[in-house]
Design a protein around this motif. Structure first.
Motif, PDB file in Angstrom:
ATOM      1  N   TYR A 100      79.980  27.072  48.673  1.00  0.00           N
ATOM      2  CA  TYR A 100      79.365  26.810  49.964  1.00  0.00           C
ATOM      3  C   TYR A 100      78.191  25.861  49.796  1.00  0.00           C
ATOM      4  CZ  TYR A 100      82.049  31.025  50.896  1.00  0.00           C
ATOM      5  OH  TYR A 100      83.061  31.951  50.984  1.00  0.00           O
ATOM      6  N   PRO A 101      77.899  25.030  50.798  1.00  0.00           N
ATOM      7  CA  PRO A 101      76.797  24.062  50.691  1.00  0.00           C
ATOM      8  C   PRO A 101      75.426  24.719  50.602  1.00  0.00           C
ATOM      9  CG  PRO A 101      78.365  23.420  52.395  1.00  0.00           C
ATOM     10  CD  PRO A 101      78.716  24.821  52.007  1.00  0.00           C
ATOM     11  N   ALA A 102      74.404  23.873  50.521  1.00  0.00           N
ATOM     12  CA  ALA A 102      73.051  24.340  50.203  1.00  0.00           C
ATOM     13  C   ALA A 102      72.449  25.217  51.293  1.00  0.00           C
ATOM     14  CB  ALA A 102      72.143  23.133  49.946  1.00  0.00           C
ATOM     15  N   GLY A 103      72.789  24.958  52.557  1.00  0.00           N
ATOM     16  CA  GLY A 103      72.236  25.787  53.629  1.00  0.00           C
ATOM     17  C   GLY A 103      72.578  27.253  53.441  1.00  0.00           C
ATOM     18  N   PHE A 104      73.773  27.524  52.970  1.00  0.00           N
ATOM     19  CA  PHE A 104      74.175  28.897  52.658  1.00  0.00           C
ATOM     20  C   PHE A 104      73.232  29.515  51.630  1.00  0.00           C
ATOM     21  CE2 PHE A 104      76.186  31.322  49.262  1.00  0.00           C
ATOM     22  CZ  PHE A 104      76.639  32.449  49.932  1.00  0.00           C
ATOM     23  N   MET A 209      81.754  24.805  55.166  1.00  0.00           N
ATOM     24  CA  MET A 209      82.360  23.501  55.396  1.00  0.00           C
ATOM     25  C   MET A 209      83.343  23.496  56.549  1.00  0.00           C
ATOM     26  SD  MET A 209      84.659  21.300  52.705  1.00  0.00           S
ATOM     27  CE  MET A 209      85.974  22.527  52.803  1.00  0.00           C
ATOM     28  N   ASN A 210      83.926  24.653  56.911  1.00  0.00           N
ATOM     29  CA  ASN A 210      84.968  24.635  57.939  1.00  0.00           C
ATOM     30  C   ASN A 210      84.449  24.236  59.319  1.00  0.00           C
ATOM     31  OD1 ASN A 210      83.537  26.943  58.488  1.00  0.00           O
ATOM     32  ND2 ASN A 210      85.298  28.295  58.574  1.00  0.00           N
ATOM     33  N   VAL A 211      83.127  24.217  59.511  1.00  0.00           N
ATOM     34  CA  VAL A 211      82.561  23.740  60.773  1.00  0.00           C
ATOM     35  C   VAL A 211      82.872  22.256  60.977  1.00  0.00           C
ATOM     36  CG1 VAL A 211      80.402  23.491  62.085  1.00  0.00           C
ATOM     37  CG2 VAL A 211      80.775  25.509  60.688  1.00  0.00           C
ATOM     38  N   PRO A 254      75.063  15.771  40.984  1.00  0.00           N
ATOM     39  CA  PRO A 254      75.592  15.385  42.302  1.00  0.00           C
ATOM     40  C   PRO A 254      77.097  15.575  42.432  1.00  0.00           C
ATOM     41  CG  PRO A 254      74.946  13.451  41.021  1.00  0.00           C
ATOM     42  CD  PRO A 254      74.427  14.642  40.291  1.00  0.00           C
ATOM     43  N   VAL A 255      77.839  15.235  41.396  1.00  0.00           N
ATOM     44  CA  VAL A 255      79.296  15.388  41.446  1.00  0.00           C
ATOM     45  C   VAL A 255      79.677  16.861  41.531  1.00  0.00           C
ATOM     46  CG1 VAL A 255      81.455  14.976  40.221  1.00  0.00           C
ATOM     47  CG2 VAL A 255      79.670  13.221  40.230  1.00  0.00           C
ATOM     48  N   GLY A 256      78.997  17.688  40.753  1.00  0.00           N
ATOM     49  CA  GLY A 256      79.271  19.118  40.774  1.00  0.00           C
ATOM     50  C   GLY A 256      78.976  19.733  42.127  1.00  0.00           C
ATOM     51  N   TYR A 257      77.862  19.317  42.756  1.00  0.00           N
ATOM     52  CA  TYR A 257      77.503  19.866  44.067  1.00  0.00           C
ATOM     53  C   TYR A 257      78.525  19.475  45.123  1.00  0.00           C
ATOM     54  CZ  TYR A 257      75.083  20.548  48.487  1.00  0.00           C
ATOM     55  OH  TYR A 257      74.770  20.919  49.773  1.00  0.00           O
ATOM     56  N   SER A 259      81.633  18.333  44.770  1.00  0.00           N
ATOM     57  CA  SER A 259      83.000  18.797  44.503  1.00  0.00           C
ATOM     58  C   SER A 259      83.152  20.293  44.756  1.00  0.00           C
ATOM     59  CB  SER A 259      83.388  18.472  43.059  1.00  0.00           C
ATOM     60  OG  SER A 259      82.552  19.165  42.142  1.00  0.00           O
ATOM     61  N   ARG A 260      82.073  21.061  44.611  1.00  0.00           N
ATOM     62  CA  ARG A 260      82.151  22.511  44.839  1.00  0.00           C
ATOM     63  C   ARG A 260      81.895  22.882  46.305  1.00  0.00           C
ATOM     64  NH1 ARG A 260      81.583  25.918  40.315  1.00  0.00           N
ATOM     65  NH2 ARG A 260      83.109  25.164  38.787  1.00  0.00           N
ATOM     66  N   SER A 261      80.869  22.298  46.903  1.00  0.00           N
ATOM     67  CA  SER A 261      80.495  22.720  48.259  1.00  0.00           C
ATOM     68  C   SER A 261      81.364  22.083  49.333  1.00  0.00           C
ATOM     69  CB  SER A 261      79.027  22.390  48.522  1.00  0.00           C
ATOM     70  OG  SER A 261      78.774  21.011  48.345  1.00  0.00           O
ATOM     71  N   PHE A 262      81.992  20.946  49.053  1.00  0.00           N
ATOM     72  CA  PHE A 262      82.882  20.296  50.014  1.00  0.00           C
ATOM     73  C   PHE A 262      84.233  20.030  49.352  1.00  0.00           C
ATOM     74  CE2 PHE A 262      78.563  19.211  51.368  1.00  0.00           C
ATOM     75  CZ  PHE A 262      78.602  19.605  52.697  1.00  0.00           C
TER      76      PHE A 262
END
Length: 364
Positions: A100-104, A209-211, A254-257, A259-262
């Motif tokens: 999940y992205p950073a807001g989570f 991300m589904n939003v 950056p790539v890890g973030y 590729s995982r969150s989106f």
């Protein structure tokens, strides 16, 4: 004397307000047969349902057993960030890696501290109960502003729904947080607060991300309201907020973030599906099925653009062509094609006046 006059003024205002409310309630009682059918009674029905939901949700929390699915995993994931790990590829919980992205991370980090490092489940349930009531209010406000749905429908989407109570207070999923922010965004957009609406939409995306599935609708509204050039600053709000929220993780990996969150290639488990339970598990897990769903989604969006939103598309392409400097072969060709489409629509469109009006003009 002046103080007495002010006091009498306040009493008079309160009396007038009470009289207005009483008159409105008496009218509602007289028209009680229409109470559940007329959208103008949305707020009254919504208020009654919200009060009922306070008791129902409290009963569910204390009488129905909590089911652990993802909460411990959420807490383990944010605990990794608290301990100083900002590489998304190194963050994981009991159910797998953090996806999940950073807001989570920030929101559930707050819940981590509010619930004694995630151990106070009852406290978490009460927090999510408050979130549920706030979400209900936001949804009811949307229906109130649109005035399209009869109020009796609201009962089935809250009081009669076991699933919605389960998602909020028995499972403690992150979906309610994302959807509450999305509904807040929709309310702000309906109130013409476009900047704040885009900000809340981006916050919702930062939780899950589904939003992003709602993004084509938002883009359509922005282009309709502001045109291509005017929509760009609003889209910039969404993009900048994502960068700011994810900055600590982007600086680390950056790539890890990203590729995982989106991650658009995530594999979902067949045991949790609701929509596709009738399919064989092998088909559900097959990559071709996933690509077919994505292709169908994109094709449907394209059909809406071409068949329902084509006027907006034509105007947007014209504006883009004129804003391209120096002009290119593509921008010049697009300009001619768009003008040809406009002329064709004028030729094939309905007559400007009914035949009866045309005949009356000839008679004069």
């Amino acid at each position: 004397m002046a103080a007495g006059m002010r006091k009498r003024g306040r009493v008079g205002s309160a009396a007038r307000a009470a009289g207005f409310c009483g008159q409105w309630l008496r009218r509602a009682w007289q028209e009680r047969r229409l109470l559940l059918l007329e959208p103008r009674y949305t707020l009254l029905v919504a208020a009654c349902l919200c009060l009922a939901e306070v008791g129902i949700t409290f009963w569910v929390i204390h009488r129905v057993a909590y089911t652990e699915i993802d909460w411990k995993a959420y807490m383990a994931e944010v605990e990794g960030v608290i301990n100083g790990t900002y590489d998304y590829t190194q963050l994981q919980g009991d159910t797998g890696p953090l996806v999940y992205p950073a807001g989570f991370v920030y929101i559930f980090m707050g819940l981590y501290y509010a619930t004694g490092q995630g151990t106070d489940i009852r406290m978490a349930q009460h927090i999510f109960a408050g979130l549920y009531l706030a979400t209900l209010l936001l949804v009811f406000l949307i229906y109130h502003q649109t005035c399209k749905v009869p109020p009796f429908v609201f009962f089935f989407m809250c009081c009669a729904s076991y699933r919605v109570h389960s998602i909020f207070v028995l499972r403690l999923f992150n979906d309610p947080v994302a959807m509450a922010l999305l509904f807040l965004s929709i309310n702000l957009l309906l109130a013409q607060r476009w900047g704040w609406g885009c900000c809340c939409f981006s916050l919702a995306v930062s939780v899950k991300m589904n939003v992003l599935l709602f993004a084509p609708g938002l883009l359509f509204l922005l282009l309709t309201q502001f045109g291509l050039r005017g929509a760009l600053p609003k889209l910039g709000i969404c993009a900048v907020l994502q960068v700011v929220l994810g900055l600590p993780f982007l600086l680390e990996n950056p790539v890890g973030y990203l590729s995982r969150s989106f991650d658009l290639g995530r594999q979902f488990l067949f045991r949790w599906t609701v929509n596709w339970r009738f399919l064989p598990e092998a088909l559900f897990l097959h990559r071709a099925f996933h690509l077919a769903l994505l292709a169908t989604h994109l094709i449907m969006l394209l059909l809406f653009v071409l068949c329902k939103w084509h006027r907006l598309l034509v105007l947007g392409l014209i504006e883009l062509s004129w804003n391209t400097y120096p002009s290119t072969s593509c921008s010049s060709a697009a300009l001619h094609i768009c003008h040809a489409v406009i002329l064709l629509q004028l030729w094939l469109g309905p007559q400007p006046f009914p035949k009866s009006i045309q005949h009356s003009k000839k008679a004069h």
